[in-house]
Design an enzyme around this catalytic site. Structure first.
Site, mmCIF file in Angstrom:
data_model
loop_
_atom_site.group_PDB
_atom_site.id
_atom_site.type_symbol
_atom_site.label_atom_id
_atom_site.label_comp_id
_atom_site.label_asym_id
_atom_site.label_seq_id
_atom_site.Cartn_x
_atom_site.Cartn_y
_atom_site.Cartn_z
ATOM 1 N N CYS A 2 -66.483 65.903 80.891
ATOM 2 C CA CYS A 2 -65.323 65.786 80.007
ATOM 3 C C CYS A 2 -64.436 67.017 80.106
ATOM 4 O O CYS A 2 -64.921 68.118 80.354
ATOM 5 C CB CYS A 2 -65.781 65.648 78.571
ATOM 6 S SG CYS A 2 -66.880 64.252 78.337
ATOM 7 N N ARG A 27 -62.675 67.403 87.605
ATOM 8 C CA ARG A 27 -64.021 67.527 87.045
ATOM 9 C C ARG A 27 -64.723 66.177 86.951
ATOM 10 O O ARG A 27 -65.933 66.128 86.751
ATOM 11 C CB ARG A 27 -63.931 68.138 85.643
ATOM 12 C CG ARG A 27 -63.479 69.576 85.635
ATOM 13 C CD ARG A 27 -62.968 69.969 84.267
ATOM 14 N NE ARG A 27 -63.965 69.847 83.225
ATOM 15 C CZ ARG A 27 -64.672 70.855 82.733
ATOM 16 N NH1 ARG A 27 -64.484 72.059 83.199
ATOM 17 N NH2 ARG A 27 -65.548 70.664 81.770
ATOM 18 N N TRP A 74 -66.022 61.641 80.559
ATOM 19 C CA TRP A 74 -67.001 61.241 81.569
ATOM 20 C C TRP A 74 -68.152 60.656 80.763
ATOM 21 O O TRP A 74 -68.862 61.378 80.060
ATOM 22 C CB TRP A 74 -67.429 62.461 82.366
ATOM 23 C CG TRP A 74 -68.270 62.186 83.562
ATOM 24 C CD1 TRP A 74 -67.837 61.837 84.809
ATOM 25 C CD2 TRP A 74 -69.690 62.279 83.644
ATOM 26 N NE1 TRP A 74 -68.899 61.702 85.656
ATOM 27 C CE2 TRP A 74 -70.057 61.964 84.968
ATOM 28 C CE3 TRP A 74 -70.700 62.579 82.735
ATOM 29 C CZ2 TRP A 74 -71.371 61.950 85.400
ATOM 30 C CZ3 TRP A 74 -72.010 62.568 83.164
ATOM 31 C CH2 TRP A 74 -72.337 62.248 84.482
ATOM 32 N N ASN A 100 -66.646 68.014 74.297
ATOM 33 C CA ASN A 100 -67.277 68.069 75.617
ATOM 34 C C ASN A 100 -68.724 68.480 75.375
ATOM 35 O O ASN A 100 -68.965 69.551 74.832
ATOM 36 C CB ASN A 100 -66.556 69.120 76.470
ATOM 37 C CG ASN A 100 -67.229 69.330 77.807
ATOM 38 O OD1 ASN A 100 -68.043 68.510 78.239
ATOM 39 N ND2 ASN A 100 -66.901 70.423 78.469
ATOM 40 N N GLY A 101 -69.656 67.617 75.717
ATOM 41 C CA GLY A 101 -71.062 67.944 75.498
ATOM 42 C C GLY A 101 -71.785 66.764 74.876
ATOM 43 O O GLY A 101 -71.353 65.620 75.039
ATOM 44 N N GLU A 500 -77.923 69.736 103.078
ATOM 45 C CA GLU A 500 -76.530 69.795 102.645
ATOM 46 C C GLU A 500 -75.691 68.713 103.349
ATOM 47 O O GLU A 500 -74.851 68.067 102.718
ATOM 48 C CB GLU A 500 -75.967 71.204 102.915
ATOM 49 C CG GLU A 500 -74.525 71.440 102.547
ATOM 50 C CD GLU A 500 -74.189 71.191 101.085
ATOM 51 O OE1 GLU A 500 -75.086 70.957 100.265
ATOM 52 O OE2 GLU A 500 -72.989 71.179 100.775
ATOM 53 N N LYS A 504 -73.695 65.828 101.260
ATOM 54 C CA LYS A 504 -72.245 65.611 101.403
ATOM 55 C C LYS A 504 -71.969 64.146 101.740
ATOM 56 O O LYS A 504 -71.062 63.538 101.194
ATOM 57 C CB LYS A 504 -71.639 66.503 102.501
ATOM 58 C CG LYS A 504 -71.518 67.962 102.226
ATOM 59 C CD LYS A 504 -70.438 68.338 101.231
ATOM 60 C CE LYS A 504 -70.990 68.416 99.839
ATOM 61 N NZ LYS A 504 -71.486 69.662 99.356
ATOM 62 N N GLU A 507 -72.602 61.864 98.702
ATOM 63 C CA GLU A 507 -71.642 62.063 97.613
ATOM 64 C C GLU A 507 -70.319 61.387 97.851
ATOM 65 O O GLU A 507 -69.769 60.771 96.951
ATOM 66 C CB GLU A 507 -71.325 63.557 97.470
ATOM 67 C CG GLU A 507 -72.322 64.354 96.746
ATOM 68 C CD GLU A 507 -71.841 65.788 96.639
ATOM 69 O OE1 GLU A 507 -71.755 66.267 95.521
ATOM 70 O OE2 GLU A 507 -71.549 66.427 97.670
ATOM 71 N N HIS A 523 -94.770 62.539 109.634
ATOM 72 C CA HIS A 523 -95.710 62.368 108.524
ATOM 73 C C HIS A 523 -95.251 61.276 107.565
ATOM 74 O O HIS A 523 -95.697 61.222 106.424
ATOM 75 C CB HIS A 523 -95.902 63.699 107.792
ATOM 76 C CG HIS A 523 -96.470 64.757 108.687
ATOM 77 N ND1 HIS A 523 -97.772 64.714 109.131
ATOM 78 C CD2 HIS A 523 -95.892 65.839 109.276
ATOM 79 C CE1 HIS A 523 -97.986 65.754 109.937
ATOM 80 N NE2 HIS A 523 -96.858 66.434 110.048
ATOM 81 N N LYS A 623 -67.323 67.708 88.704
ATOM 82 C CA LYS A 623 -67.298 69.022 89.348
ATOM 83 C C LYS A 623 -68.067 70.057 88.539
ATOM 84 O O LYS A 623 -68.591 71.013 89.074
ATOM 85 C CB LYS A 623 -65.834 69.458 89.493
ATOM 86 C CG LYS A 623 -65.639 70.741 90.272
ATOM 87 C CD LYS A 623 -65.978 70.543 91.728
ATOM 88 C CE LYS A 623 -65.794 71.794 92.549
ATOM 89 N NZ LYS A 623 -66.605 71.717 93.792
#
Ligand code: F6R
Length: 628
Positions: A2, A27, A74, A100-101, A500, A504, A507, A523, A623
């Site tokens: 948010c 964000r 969000w 926000n939270g 990484e 990427k 995402e 394995h 973000k």
């Protein structure tokens, strides 16, 4: 996560609020809204989806209010629908709140309010706040500020809020309980935002509220109090950022711009931290690295623990390798979200490192706070030494840690971390080299060799971008239709780069990808392979090169299409193994992760673009992850 924006002053609030929200869009959000007060009336407009939906609605309903709050949501509690979007109002449509939270005890507060006849219009945790404020104002002679304070004392969880009240049209109240909120100071006008990017066009004089602080903002100024009512005297600081840092500057996406900013970021980081007067042959009695950390810190480290999430965790994994292999210090790394509930035994003389590009990740902050709290009662050798590796020194982690490495990456807007990752990794090189110098675990000659290698990195990244971008775009076309899975493999210092690369790809292209240490394939994961699953092997020349090649051969024998990331010097040999070869300039193995990640960033970027996906704001991601 948010985003919050607030304004009080002499200009028309709505445009300032909406353009502020646009700057916070990176964000991540799924609905948005603003509330303003004009002529004693509260006006609240909300819309599901992108901010242009909100803009359209606002154009039909113009007000010239000079006070207001705005929010991008969000979704956590309740679906991303208009009725769950913020601001939330009390039943009399006087009070508007953005948050926000998470208010953790919202269920019991909701029940309590329902029993008093309050009707709820949303499924959110936030809606309890305006109703509680309203009750305190109606049932007593409390001031607006006192009513907000009293309400906060009922809330559990980590949150930041901004509140306006139609009966007090010259006051904007802002409070922080473990979620970030920053105040901005203009001429006769004041702002608040959950991230300074929203404030940059208006002011660079900013002040971040600390936990347990509440601010009353009016056109005349800002007063800050603790939640227990004590007045606090604090002064704004001036940011040295410029608004251009948050523009696309001709690039199609922020992510592409930030990939291309990497040579510059590395240059500025090297200029900041490499000591130009250091020459090995003169046997200097000072370090080649200039981190500005206290020597007392260096004398007192027997053990290092790193906490981080996501891409920052990958940077930390490279950090662990460097700290152990160069400085010889036993190092562990944990996901912050796990560490906070299963911390390591308390070991004396421990350095705890938090790595984060936003500086606000709730789990990372909580893990560090927990570490500080549990050690504070013990004798001095157990006391917490907290080091932040971040590009946001002004953020919560910057306030929390007693040592900071500012990675010099500046702000990153694309949700997928690129330049901040490289900059964090460099932070670990500096720390490991500095510790190695102080502990004499590397000779001056070896230090010089590594530092000379680092100095070549910016040119090598530039060369990689020049030579690989187009070729990788071409290659990307082959994976946009039917490819559903990718496997990435790497070993040693490049295993984190395989992780990484896979992250990427997941995402931003939504293709399922997994990464394994190359030797682990047989394995279990090798069972996944067939001609439909491409395998990307990070095969940088060095101690494990032959091993990675033979692991890649095993994948080839299962019909996998093999893509290799290797050194340009190696291309002919690599062509015998790989179907496609992505190259970076020659580099020693120790420094190779900094280059090897670049082709993988480009690969995920181009696949996502060709698939027509929202590269900068991928679905479901944020973000700055300020909730647990
Ligand atoms: C990946 C990404 C995330 C973040 C993670 C931690 O591209 O950006 O995985 O790395 O959410 O965020 P910070 O670094 O802000 O703590």
């Amino acid at each position: 996560m948010c985003g919050i924006v607030g304004y009080i002053g002499t200009q028309t609030a709505t445009e300032i609020l909406v353009s502020g929200l646009e700057r916070l869009a990176y964000r991540g959000y799924d609905s948005a809204g603003v509330a303003t007060i004009s002529e004693g009336k509260l006006n609240c407009i909300r819309a599901k989806g992108k901010l242009h939906n909100l803009r359209e609605k606002l154009e039909r309903d113009v007000t010239h209010a000079q006070i207001g709050i705005g929010h991008t949501r969000w979704a956590t509690h309740g679906k991303p629908e208009e009725h769950n979007a913020h601001p939330h109002l009390d039943s009399n449509t006087k009070i508007a709140v953005v948050q926000n939270g998470i208010v953790e005890n919202y269920r019991e507060l909701r029940e309590e309010l329902k029993n008093k006849g309050v009707e709820f219009r949303s499924e959110t945790d936030t809606e309890v706040i305006p109703h509680l404020i309203s009750q305190y104002l109606t049932d007593s002679t409390l001031t607006f500020l006192d009513a907000v304070q009293k309400t906060i004392s009922r809330l559990e969880g980590a949150f930041a809020i901004a509140v306006i009240n139609a009966d007090n049209p010259y006051e904007l109240i802002v409070a922080r309980q473990q979620a970030p909120i920053t105040l901005g100071f203009g001429q006769g006008e004041f702002f608040c935002a959950s991230d300074v990017t929203a404030l940059l066009p208006h002011t660079r004089a900013v002040l971040s509220l600390e936990n347990g602080e509440i601010a009353r903002m009016s056109p005349l100024g800002v007063e800050i109090y603790t939640f227990t009512g004590q007045r606090v005297s604090r002064f704004p600081r001036t940011l040295d950022w410029n608004p251009g840092q948050v523009e696309k500057q001709g690039f199609r996406h922020y992510m592409l711009k930030e990939i291309h900013e990497q040579p510059g970021v590395v240059r500025s980081s090297l200029e900041t931290y490499l000591n130009p007067n250091w020459h090995a042959d003169e046997n200097p009695d000072f370090s080649p690295i200039n981190l500005g950390l206290s020597s007392q810190l260096y004398d007192n480290i027997d053990y290092i623990q790193i906490v981080a999430c996501g891409t920052s965790w990958h940077a930390g994994l490279i950090g662990k390798y460097l700290l152990e292999q160069l400085a010889g210090i036993p190092t562990t790394i944990d996901y912050a979200s796990e560490y906070r509930y299963s911390p390591k035994p308390v070991i004396p003389h421990t350095l705890t490192i938090g790595v984060t590009q936003s500086g606000e990740t709730a789990d990372t902050i909580a893990a560090l706070e927990m570490e500080q709290a549990r050690r504070s009662k013990l004798e001095s050798k157990f006391q917490a030494q907290l080091l932040a590796i971040t590009n946001r020194p002004e953020s919560t982690i910057g306030q929390l840690c007693n040592h900071i490495i500012n990675t010099q990456a500046g702000i990153e807007i694309g949700v997928a971390a690129t330049k901040t990752f490289i900059a964090q990794v460099l932070g670990f090189y500096y720390l490991a080299l500095d510790l190695a110098y102080h502990r004499k675990t590397l000779s001056n000659e070896r230090l010089t060799e590594i530092i000379d290698g680092l100095r070549h990195i910016p040119d090598s990244i530039e060369k990689t971008l020049e030579t690989q971008d187009h070729a990788i775009e071409e290659l990307a076309h082959e994976f946009t239709q039917e490819t559903e899975d990718f496997i990435f493999i790497g070993r040693g210092i490049n295993f984190p780069i395989a992780l990484e690369g896979a992250l990427k790809l997941k995402e931003i292209s939504y293709i399922h990808a997994e990464a394994y240490p190359a030797g682990e394939m047989k394995h279990g994961p090798i069972a996944l392979l067939d001609h439909k699953v491409p395998v990307v092997a990070v095969a940088m020349p060095g101690s494990v090169y032959e091993k990675v090649i033979s692991n890649a051969q095993e994948a080839k024998a299962r019909d996998a299409r093999l893509i290799g990331v290797t050194s340009a010097m190696n291309v002919q040999e690599a062509a015998h193994t790989f179907n496609d070869v992505l190259t970076v300039p020659e580099v020693e193995e120790l420094l190779s992760p900094i280059l090897a990640v670049i082709p993988l960033q480009l690969l995920s970027y181009h696949i996502a673009v060709i698939k027509g996906l929202d590269v900068d704001q991928p679905r479901n991601l944020a973000k700055s992850v300020t909730v647990e």
